[in-house]
Design an enzyme around this catalytic site. Structure first.
Site, PDB file in Angstrom:
ATOM      1  N   ARG A 242       0.874  -1.207  -0.019  1.00 17.93           N
ATOM      2  CA  ARG A 242      -0.234  -0.156  -0.250  1.00 17.93           C
ATOM      3  C   ARG A 242       1.012   1.351   0.042  1.00 17.93           C
ATOM      4  O   ARG A 242       0.405   2.279   0.400  1.00 17.93           O
ATOM      5  CB  ARG A 242      -0.972  -0.011   1.318  1.00 17.93           C
TER       6      ARG A 242
ATOM      7  N   LYS B 236       3.608  11.221 -11.548  1.00 19.63           N
ATOM      8  CA  LYS B 236       2.676  10.399 -12.335  1.00 19.63           C
ATOM      9  C   LYS B 236       3.522   9.086 -12.684  1.00 19.63           C
ATOM     10  O   LYS B 236       4.738   9.005 -13.139  1.00 19.63           O
ATOM     11  CB  LYS B 236       2.550  10.979 -13.749  1.00 19.63           C
TER      12      LYS B 236
ATOM     13  N   LYS C 276       8.333  22.628 -14.270  1.00 17.86           N
ATOM     14  CA  LYS C 276       7.670  21.523 -13.960  1.00 17.86           C
ATOM     15  C   LYS C 276       6.935  21.513 -12.378  1.00 17.86           C
ATOM     16  O   LYS C 276       5.803  21.336 -12.085  1.00 17.86           O
ATOM     17  CB  LYS C 276       8.224  20.119 -14.343  1.00 17.86           C
TER      18      LYS C 276
ATOM     19  N   ARG D 147      -2.272  21.486 -15.097  1.00 17.90           N
ATOM     20  CA  ARG D 147      -1.299  20.452 -15.279  1.00 17.90           C
ATOM     21  C   ARG D 147      -1.463  19.786 -16.720  1.00 17.90           C
ATOM     22  O   ARG D 147      -0.563  19.203 -17.208  1.00 17.90           O
ATOM     23  CB  ARG D 147      -0.967  19.124 -14.372  1.00 17.90           C
TER      24      ARG D 147
HETATM   25  P1  NAD Z   1      13.266   4.973 -21.900  1.00 18.64           P
HETATM   26  O1  NAD Z   1      13.086   4.858 -20.182  1.00 18.64           O
HETATM   27  O2  NAD Z   1      12.947   3.806 -22.638  1.00 18.64           O
HETATM   28  O3  NAD Z   1      15.030   5.122 -22.079  1.00 18.64           O
HETATM   29  C1  NAD Z   1      15.471   5.535 -23.290  1.00 18.64           C
HETATM   30  C2  NAD Z   1      16.582   4.576 -23.660  1.00 18.64           C
HETATM   31  O4  NAD Z   1      17.763   5.150 -23.079  1.00 18.64           O
HETATM   32  C3  NAD Z   1      16.565   3.129 -22.887  1.00 18.64           C
HETATM   33  O5  NAD Z   1      16.946   2.175 -23.778  1.00 18.64           O
HETATM   34  C4  NAD Z   1      17.428   3.118 -21.811  1.00 18.64           C
HETATM   35  O6  NAD Z   1      17.627   1.938 -21.578  1.00 18.64           O
HETATM   36  C5  NAD Z   1      18.494   4.131 -22.286  1.00 18.64           C
HETATM   37  N1  NAD Z   1      19.067   4.839 -21.311  1.00 18.64           N
HETATM   38  C6  NAD Z   1      18.664   5.380 -20.151  1.00 18.64           C
HETATM   39  N2  NAD Z   1      19.633   6.164 -19.677  1.00 18.64           N
HETATM   40  C7  NAD Z   1      20.586   6.023 -20.141  1.00 18.64           C
HETATM   41  C8  NAD Z   1      21.908   6.544 -20.012  1.00 18.64           C
HETATM   42  N3  NAD Z   1      22.217   7.359 -19.123  1.00 18.64           N
HETATM   43  N4  NAD Z   1      22.882   6.178 -21.086  1.00 18.64           N
HETATM   44  C9  NAD Z   1      22.493   5.257 -22.184  1.00 18.64           C
HETATM   45  N5  NAD Z   1      21.420   4.728 -22.218  1.00 18.64           N
HETATM   46  C10 NAD Z   1      20.586   5.098 -21.398  1.00 18.64           C
HETATM   47  O7  NAD Z   1      12.616   6.187 -22.385  1.00 18.64           O
HETATM   48  P2  NAD Z   1      12.285   7.868 -21.749  1.00 18.64           P
HETATM   49  O8  NAD Z   1      12.439   8.579 -22.970  1.00 18.64           O
HETATM   50  O9  NAD Z   1      13.374   8.088 -20.764  1.00 18.64           O
HETATM   51  O10 NAD Z   1      11.104   7.562 -21.119  1.00 18.64           O
HETATM   52  C11 NAD Z   1       9.660   7.580 -21.828  1.00 18.64           C
HETATM   53  C12 NAD Z   1       8.796   6.839 -20.889  1.00 18.64           C
HETATM   54  O11 NAD Z   1       8.525   8.203 -20.049  1.00 18.64           O
HETATM   55  C13 NAD Z   1       7.571   6.810 -21.672  1.00 18.64           C
HETATM   56  O12 NAD Z   1       6.917   5.525 -21.164  1.00 18.64           O
HETATM   57  C14 NAD Z   1       6.524   7.809 -21.120  1.00 18.64           C
HETATM   58  O13 NAD Z   1       5.171   7.583 -21.036  1.00 18.64           O
HETATM   59  C15 NAD Z   1       7.128   8.115 -19.890  1.00 18.64           C
HETATM   60  N6  NAD Z   1       6.719   9.672 -19.468  1.00 18.64           N
HETATM   61  C16 NAD Z   1       6.453   9.772 -18.183  1.00 18.64           C
HETATM   62  C17 NAD Z   1       6.068  10.991 -17.751  1.00 18.64           C
HETATM   63  C18 NAD Z   1       5.612  11.224 -16.451  1.00 18.64           C
HETATM   64  O14 NAD Z   1       4.988  12.403 -16.032  1.00 18.64           O
HETATM   65  N7  NAD Z   1       5.726  10.291 -15.543  1.00 18.64           N
HETATM   66  C19 NAD Z   1       6.458  12.082 -18.638  1.00 18.64           C
HETATM   67  C20 NAD Z   1       6.877  11.935 -19.852  1.00 18.64           C
HETATM   68  C21 NAD Z   1       7.049  10.893 -20.219  1.00 18.64           C
HETATM   69  N1  GLY Z   2       4.252  14.840 -18.306  1.00 13.48           N
HETATM   70  C1  GLY Z   2       2.866  15.272 -17.942  1.00 13.48           C
HETATM   71  C2  GLY Z   2       2.715  15.531 -16.865  1.00 13.48           C
HETATM   72  O1  GLY Z   2       3.731  15.215 -15.821  1.00 13.48           O
HETATM   73  O2  GLY Z   2       1.845  15.907 -16.140  1.00 13.48           O
END
Ligand code: NAD
Ligand code: GLY
Length: 569
Positions: free
Chosen positions: A327, A349, A433, A447
Site C-alpha cells: 500500500r 505520475k 514542472k 497540469r
Molecule cells: P526510456 O526509459 O525507454 O529510456 C530510453 C533508452 O535510453 C532506454 O533504452 C534506456 O535503457 C536508455 N538509457 C537510459 N539512460 C541511459 C544513459 N544514461 N545512457 C545510455 N542509455 C540510457 O525512455 P525515456 O524517454 O526516458 O522515457 C519515456 C517514458 O517516460 C515513456 O514511457 C513515457 O510515457 C514516460 N513519461 C512519463 C512522464 C511522467 O510524467 N511520468 C512524462 C513523460 C514521459
Molecule cells: N508529463 C506530463 C505530466 O507530468 O503531467
C-alpha cells in the site's frame, strides 16, 4: 541558548510571513517582537531602499550583521530576520547558536502574491519579480534549511493556525532534541541541506548544484541537479530504511548500477537489484509484476525504499510499484535520460501501459527525492537527447516565451550536448514542472497543459506500436501538429507555427507523422487519450507562444492538420 525560554528566530524569504507571524507569536507568548529590517531603518533614520541606494547591498548587509549580532543576544525575543540575512556565515552562526530557528517556507506563487504591492523591496524593484523570487529561493533555501530547527509551511493556513502549529513545534522541539527538522522528517536528508558547500560534491566542476523544491499535497521533495550526483544517492535514503531495491534495466545497470549501489551500501544499507528488460514494450503489467515477485521473495517490508535508476520507463514503473507495494513505500527517482530528468521523474505520475492505451494503469505517487546527475547524459544516444529536448521546448511553448526564444537560440548547441546549456535547460525545466505540479498535482486544471503535443504524439506511439518512435520524438512531432491546430482554432500566427516546426527540426525530432491506416485510426487513438471526455477529444493549443489552453476542435480542422503533416504512405 536558554533552553527553558529560548529566543525564536524566524527566517525565510520576503513575503513568507515572518513579520505578521512573528507579531502574532509575540502577542500570544507575551514576548518582545523585533523586526530586524525595522530596527535597521530606525537606526539609520531612512527606509531600506534608501540604504540600498546610498550604500549598496554590501553596505546594507554590514548594518544588518551588526544589528543581528546585537538582537540575537537579547533574551527571549521573537526576531524576524530579513530574507537575505542568512547569506553571511556569521549571521547563520549567531542565529543557530542563540535560539530556535524557524524557517517559514512558502511557494514562489505565495511569495509573489504577498509581495506584489510592497514597494519596500529593493531586490524586487527591477526585472520580473516572480523570476527574481524563484532565483532567490533557489539560492537561499539551502541556507534556511541548514540552520532551521523547524520548517513550517505558511501556504494556505491562517495566521492563527500557523502560530499555534509553531508553538506546538517549538514545544516538541524542546522536548525531543536532538530530533530536528520535524516537519520534513518523512523526507530524506536533503543533499544540499547543509548549504552551498554541497556544491563541493560536484565532480566535473562545470556546473554547481541546483535544488528545486516540489510542494504537492502528496509530498514535498527536493530535485537536486548537478554533475556527479550518482555517488550521493545513498545520502538521500532515509535512515530508517530496512533495505533498498534498485529498480533498473539491463542497459542502465551495466553503466551505472555499481556506482549507485556503492553509494547506498556506503551508508550502511543493503541493496537488492531488480533488473528489468529494456524498452517501452516492457512497460506493462507482467513486467511490473516481476518487481513484486522479487521484492516479496526477498521479504522487503514497508520500510524498504525503491530507487528508480533509469529513464522514464523505469521511473514510471518503479514509481507505480512503490505506490502499491504494501500500500505504498518510499521511492527515489534517479533519472538517467534527458526526458526523464526534465519531465517524467518530477510530479509523481506513475504508470504502466495497457494494450488499449498508454499509461492507462497507474497512480499519482510522489517520490521523496529526485537526484539528477547531468554527467550520465554523456552515454545517452543522440536520438534520446533530441527526444528529451522536445519536452524542454514544450515548457517554453506553454508557459514562457522567453524560455522558448532561449531554446531557439541554443537549439543546435543543446542538441550537441553543451553541458552548461543542458544543465540550464534541465534546471529551468524542473522549475517549470515543479511550479505546475505544485499548483495542480492531480491534473484538475493547469497540469493538463503539460500535455501539449501529446494527443497527437500518443496516437503516433500507439498507432505504430510502442517503442517504434521514442516518446519524445512523438511529442516533438505532436508539438508541430498542435501548433498547426492552434493556428486554426486559437489564432496562433503562421509565423509562430513555422518557428515551432523549425525548432523541432533543429533539435533533431521528426516534423512529419506517419499516416497510420488513415484518419479513423488517428481519431480512435486520440479518443483513447486520458484528456478525452465522453469520447470528445481534448487538445492543448496555444493562442500565442508562451501560453496554452485546453479545448476541443471541429473535426475538419483536425483532418486538415493530419492531411498536411502526415506522410503519404
Ligand atoms: P526510456 O526509459 O525507454 O529510456 C530510453 C533508452 O535510453 C532506454 O533504452 C534506456 O535503457 C536508455 N538509457 C537510459 N539512460 C541511459 C544513459 N544514461 N545512457 C545510455 N542509455 C540510457 O525512455 P525515456 O524517454 O526516458 O522515457 C519515456 C517514458 O517516460 C515513456 O514511457 C513515457 O510515457 C514516460 N513519461 C512519463 C512522464 C511522467 O510524467 N511520468 C512524462 C513523460 C514521459
Ligand atoms: N508529463 C506530463 C505530466 O507530468 O503531467
Amino acid at each position: 541558548m536558554n533552553d527553558d525560554e529560548p529566543s525564536i528566530f524566524l527566517v525565510g524569504m520576503m513575503g513568507s510571513g515572518k513579520t505578521t507571524i512573528g507579531k502574532n507569536l509575540a502577542r500570544t507568548l507575551h514576548r518582545t517582537f523585533v523586526d530586524l529590517d525595522h530596527e535597521i531603518e530606525a537606526r539609520c533614520g531612512v527606509r531600506i531602499p534608501v540604504v540600498f541606494e546610498i550604500e549598496g547591498e554590501e553596505g546594507f548587509r554590514k548594518r544588518e550583521s551588526q544589528v543581528l549580532e546585537e538582537m540575537t543576544q537579547m533574551p527571549k525575543i521573537i526576531l524576524a530576520t530579513g530574507g537575505g540575512a542568512i547569506i553571511a556565515q556569521e549571521n547563520r552562526e549567531n542565529l543557530k547558536q542563540r535560539g530556535v530557528v524557524i524557517y517559514l517556507r512558502a511557494s514562489v506563487e505565495d511569495l509573489y502574491r504577498r509581495t506584489a504591492r510592497d514597494r519596500n523591496r529593493p531586490l524586487l524593484a527591477t526585472g520580473d519579480p516572480r523570476a527574481t523570487l524563484q532565483r532567490l529561493l533557489i539560492e537561499r533555501e539551502p541556507f534556511y534549511k541548514s540552520i532551521a530547527d523547524i520548517i513550517l509551511d505558511t501556504g494556505s493556513s491562517t495566521i492563527s493556525a500557523v502560530v499555534h502549529e509553531l508553538i506546538e513545534q517549538v514545544r516538541q522541539f524542546k522536548l525531543s532534541q536532538p530530533l530536528k527538522l520535524k516537519v520534513i522528517q518523512q523526507l530524506p536528508q536533503a543533499l544540499g541541506a547543509d548549504g552551498p558547500n554541497s556544491n563541493s560534491h560536484s565532480t566535473s566542476g562545470t556546473l554547481s548544484m541546483h535544488t528545486v523544491e516540489v510542494a504537492t499535497p502528496g509530498g514535498h521533495y527536493p530535485i537536486h541537479i548537478a554533475p556527479g550526483q550518482l555517488d550521493l544517492v545513498g545520502e538521500c535514503i532515509p535512515v530508517d530504511a530496512t533495505m533498498v531495491a534498485v529498480v533498473t534495466n539491463s542497459v542502465v545497470d551495466q553503466l551505472y548500477g555499481d556506482r549507485v549501489r556503492q553509494s547506498i551500501q556506503a551508508k550502511g544499507f543493503k541493496t537488492l537489484t531488480i533488473t528489468l528488460p529494456d524498452g517501452e514494450a516492457y512497460k506493462d503489467w507482467s513486467t511490473l509484476n516481476t518487481i513484486f515477485d522479487e521484492m516479496l521473495s526477498a521479504q522487503l517490508d514497508r520500510r524498504a525504499v525503491i530507487v528508480a535508476l533509469g529513464g522514464g520507463v523505469i521511473g514510471d514503473m518503479a514509481g507505480f510499484a512503490a505506490a502499491v507495494y504494501m500500500r505504498g513505500i518510499r521511492f527515489v527517482q534517479v533519472p538517467t535520460t534527458l526526458l526523464a530528468q526534465v519531465d517524467s521523474s518530477v510530479g509523481g505520475k506513475t504508470a504502466v501501459n495497457h494494450p488499449l492505451g498508454k499509461n492507462m494503469i497507474g497512480a499519482f505517487y510522489q517520490p521523496i527525492a529526485v537526484i539528477i546527475d547531468t554527467d550520465v547524459l554523456a552515454t545517452l544516444p543522440d536520438r534520446e537527447i533530441s527526444a528529451g529536448l522536445a519536452e524542454v521546448v514544450k515548457y517554453g511553448l506553454i508557459m514562457n516565451a522567453d524560455f522558448f526564444a532561449w531554446c531557439e537560440q541554443n537549439a543546435t548547441a543543446l542538441k550537441s550536448r553543451d553541458p552548461l546549456l543542458l544543465g540550464e535547460a534541465i534546471r529551468r525545466s524542473c522549475a517549470f514542472k515543479a511550479e505546475v505540479v505544485s499548483a495542480d498535482e492531480r491534473e484538475a486544471g493547469q497540469r493538463a497543459l503539460l500535455n501539449l503535443g501529446h494527443t497527437f504524439g500518443h496516437a503516433i506511439e500507439a498507432g505504430l506500436g510502442y517503442g517504434e518512435w521514442l516518446h519524445g520524438e512523438a511529442v516533438g512531432c505532436g508539438l508541430v501538429m498542435a501548433a498547426a491546430l492552434s493556428a486554426k482554432v486559437a489564432g496562433l500566427s503562421e509565423a509562430d507555427v513555422a518557428r515551432v516546426e523549425k525548432i523541432v527540426a533543429d533539435i533533431g525530432c521528426p516534423t512529419r507523422a506517419p499516416s497510420l491506416s488513415g484518419t479513423q485510426e488517428w481519431l480512435t487513438h486520440m479518443q483513447g487519450d486520458k484528456k478525452s471526455q465522453a469520447g470528445t477529444i481534448h487538445f492543448v493549443v496555444m493562442p500565442h507562444i508562451g501560453h496554452a489552453l485546453v479545448t476541443t476542435s471541429d473535426l475538419e480542422y483536425v483532418e486538415a492538420v493530419l492531411s498536411t503533416y502526415c506522410l503519404k504512405s
